[in-house]
Write an enzyme that holds these catalytic residues in place. Structure first.
Site, PDB file in Angstrom:
ATOM      1  N   LYS B  82      35.404 -50.579  28.912  1.00 15.57           N
ATOM      2  CA  LYS B  82      34.494 -50.191  29.997  1.00 15.57           C
ATOM      3  C   LYS B  82      34.646 -48.700  30.278  1.00 15.57           C
ATOM      4  O   LYS B  82      35.769 -48.185  30.317  1.00 15.57           O
ATOM      5  CB  LYS B  82      34.829 -51.010  31.243  1.00 15.57           C
ATOM      6  CG  LYS B  82      33.875 -50.782  32.416  1.00 15.57           C
ATOM      7  CD  LYS B  82      34.261 -51.658  33.601  1.00 15.57           C
ATOM      8  CE  LYS B  82      33.308 -51.503  34.765  1.00 15.57           C
ATOM      9  NZ  LYS B  82      33.702 -52.339  35.927  1.00 15.57           N
ATOM     10  N   SER B 157      30.066 -55.269  37.743  1.00 11.40           N
ATOM     11  CA  SER B 157      29.723 -54.007  37.119  1.00 11.40           C
ATOM     12  C   SER B 157      30.120 -53.918  35.646  1.00 11.40           C
ATOM     13  O   SER B 157      29.601 -53.069  34.934  1.00 11.40           O
ATOM     14  CB  SER B 157      30.365 -52.850  37.886  1.00 11.40           C
ATOM     15  OG  SER B 157      31.776 -52.905  37.778  1.00 11.40           O
ATOM     16  N   SER B 181      33.807 -57.771  39.407  1.00 10.32           N
ATOM     17  CA  SER B 181      33.161 -57.033  38.313  1.00 10.32           C
ATOM     18  C   SER B 181      33.582 -57.428  36.904  1.00 10.32           C
ATOM     19  O   SER B 181      32.925 -57.034  35.946  1.00 10.32           O
ATOM     20  CB  SER B 181      33.371 -55.532  38.497  1.00 10.32           C
ATOM     21  OG  SER B 181      32.474 -55.040  39.464  1.00 10.32           O
TER      22      SER B 181
END
Lengths: 95, 490
Positions: B82, B157, B181
């Site tokens: 990420k 996210s 997330s």
């Protein structure tokens, strides 16, 4: 709880966040709506309840102060938008 | 051969083949890169792909293996990270204009650990800007799409990481979880996602959103892989002062398909209004399965403070964010506005053009909650509610080994559906954010489908009970086949 135009401008100033007129309008509505949803917390009896800052029982984390390798000046400045004489360059603070 | 294409392999399958010298890391990495080339135009899970670096690293690993060295389970296996986790020499953007060209001079601790095990980093995944969002639509660059239905969101996210693993663009990925997330996108993409106990995985090099809530966690194709990644990334780090010195077990040791006698509670507040009927039905069936497997289920658990968690979270997280994001002033790194006459104007304009709407909204919300006159009414009040929520969980875990709930109250929604209504978007996290407030661990695993849209089951436990969560997840996974379904990307 309705946030006024002036309040939104004031908060943006505190956060040093530039906002367009449209953004101020939009945030005034949206933030008011969100804050309204927060009113529910008033129902909760928190008398004698201590505030939690963390969920783990840690305090005063110390470490030995010892000499170790650090980053070079070049590495630290490698992302600087403006630099001069191996320093970060900022605009004049005093007129 | 457990799969037709190498990119379909799990970590443990790929590891076996690498160990037996049946495949090379270069072949595996090329296969993953081929898959990325095939589907990335549709899924758009990645912000940066480092093909050359990855292939060079894979070759190095192959030479290392040839030299008859022992390998560990992540050696030579391609991964996506990420874009909120710092990677030395590889652009790390947080999917924000303000960090669009930021190249970290150091690796996050988790990246150092992966590198010690000779993992192959293939690229960085898309996310909601600064990890603020539940759909990955708040990326400043482009939205990621759900591989199960390209017209729907992958969650967020860590939507890029979850979508990439679901679409076989990575053998596994890392995400971060502040209010759900990792788990919510895992549920929406039908992969496994774990939010570890706060303090178990180092946050050094994780770009801060809300420091008392943030944790890095794995997104994987199955529960075994989750345990294998945790074995590498967990552990005390002196560079993170909130890191906890707790012994790290071998998480694969408890992967046994036996949950007889484990006490599992079902908190009714997580099945109420706002939870779709299909989600409720899938969870009902999944919990029945856990019962069949020998768990003792108590359907009558109540956690009455759950309904205050959303409000408390959306005060605490933005407050911490408003302080953490004060560092983006256009001086040390990142975007900097040049058309400004003085220091303050530079800062204001830098932040005006560098941050997107959701980040601005949260900075505003947090600044308001921390400002004079409102601090006690909002911030301190939320901290007190946090204490009550934590106590409620502590009490529940005196009686139960784990609690089971839906991960997301709803199935993947359409792109654009909630974009203009922040409150509706915030409600996507209603089942996951209480876990971050309490600092406890939780895992999301695939638990069914409705109309070919994934549904996730969340299993939570007391601090440092990851082994029990993995054991329950593993037993359920072995008794079901949801994790074997693959999306047809079209």
């Amino acid at each position: 709880m309705k946030l006024s135009y002036e309040q939104v401008r004031h908060i943006a100033w505190l956060a040093r966040l530039g906002l367009s007129e449209e953004e101020v309008e939009k945030f005034s509505l949206q933030l008011s709506n969100i804050l309204e949803n927060f009113e529910i917390l008033k129902e909760v009896d928190t008398t004698n309840v201590p505030p939690a800052t963390h969920t783990i029982p840690l305090k005063n984390v110390f470490r030995k102060d010892k000499v170790a390798e650090s980053y070079s000046q070049t590495e630290i400045l490698s992302n600087a938008p403006r630099q001069a004489e191996k320093c970060f360059k900022v605009q004049a603070i005093l007129e | 051969m457990p799969a037709n294409e190498l990119y379909q392999l799990t970590v443990h399958e790929a590891h076996e083949l690498l160990k037996q010298r049946k495949i090379s890391s270069a072949e595996l990495t090329k296969s993953v890169l081929k898959r990325i080339a095939e589907v990335e135009g549709k899924v758009r899970a990645c912000v940066t792909i480092v093909e050359d670096i990855a292939l060079k690293e894979a070759e190095k690993v192959d030479n290392y293996i040839k030299a008859a060295h022992e390998i560990t389970p992540l050696t030579g296996i391609p991964t996506l990270i990420k874009d909120v986790i710092c990677t030395k020499g590889i652009r790390t953007t947080c999917s924000s204009r303000i960090l669009e060209n930021f190249v970290p001079p150091y690796d996050a601790t988790v990246i150092e650990k992966l590198k010690t095990h000779r993992a192959v980093v293939v690229g960085k995944t898309n996310m909601d800007e600064f990890a603020m969002g539940s759909s990955t639509e708040h990326s400043a660059f482009f939205p990621t799409r759900n591989p199960w239905d390209l017209s729907r969101v992958p969650g967020g996210s860590s939507g890029g990481s979850a979508a990439a693993v679901a679409a076989d663009e990575a053998i596994y990925a890392l995400g971060s979880d502040t209010g759900g997330s990792v788990r919510q996108p895992a549920a929406l993409c039908s992969v496994v996602g774990l939010k570890p106990t706060y303090g178990l995985v180092s946050r050094f090099g994780l770009i801060a959103f809300a420091s008392s809530l943030d944790q890095i966690g794995p997104l994987t194709k199955d529960v075994t892989d989750c345990a294998l990644v945790m074995n590498v990334i967990a552990g005390y780090d002196p560079r993170d002062s909130t890191s906890v010195s707790h012994p790290v077990p071998d998480y694969t040791q408890q992967l046994i398909p036996d949950i007889k006698g484990l006490k599992i509670g079902i908190p009714r507040e997580y099945f109420g209004e706002g939870v779709q009927n299909e989600v409720r039905a899938a969870l009902q069936a999944a919990i029945n399965k856990l019962q069949e497997l020998g768990a003792e289920i108590d359907w009558e658990v109540s956690l009455p403070h759950t309904k205050y968690a959303l409000a408390a979270y959306y005060i605490l997280a933005p407050s911490e964010a408003s302080a953490n994001l004060a560092r983006y002033d256009g001086v040390k790194y990142g975007f900097s506005e040049r058309d400004a006459s003085n220091v303050i104007e530079t800062t204001e304009k830098t932040r005006q053009f560098g941050f997107g709407p959701e980040v601005k909204r949260r900075i505003m919300l947090g600044t308001y909650a921390l400002s004079a006159g409102y601090y006690d009414a909002y911030y301190v009040k939320a901290q007190k509610v946090r204490t009550l929520i934590k106590r409620e969980f502590d009490q529940a875990f005196e009686k139960y080994d784990a609690l089971v709930t839906p991960t997301s109250p709803i199935v993947p929604f359409k792109l654009g559906e909630k974009l203009e209504d922040p409150m509706q978007m915030y409600l996507s996290d209603v089942c996951t954010l209480p876990i971050n407030i309490a600092g406890i661990p939780a895992i999301s695993i695939p638990a069914g489908f409705t109309d070919n849209l994934p549904i996730g089951m969340q299993i939570m436990g007391k601090p440092f009970s990851e082994e029990i969560l993995l054991r329950i997840a593993f037993a359920y996974e072995q008794a079901t086949a949801w994790h074997k379904r693959k999306p047809k990307i079209r």
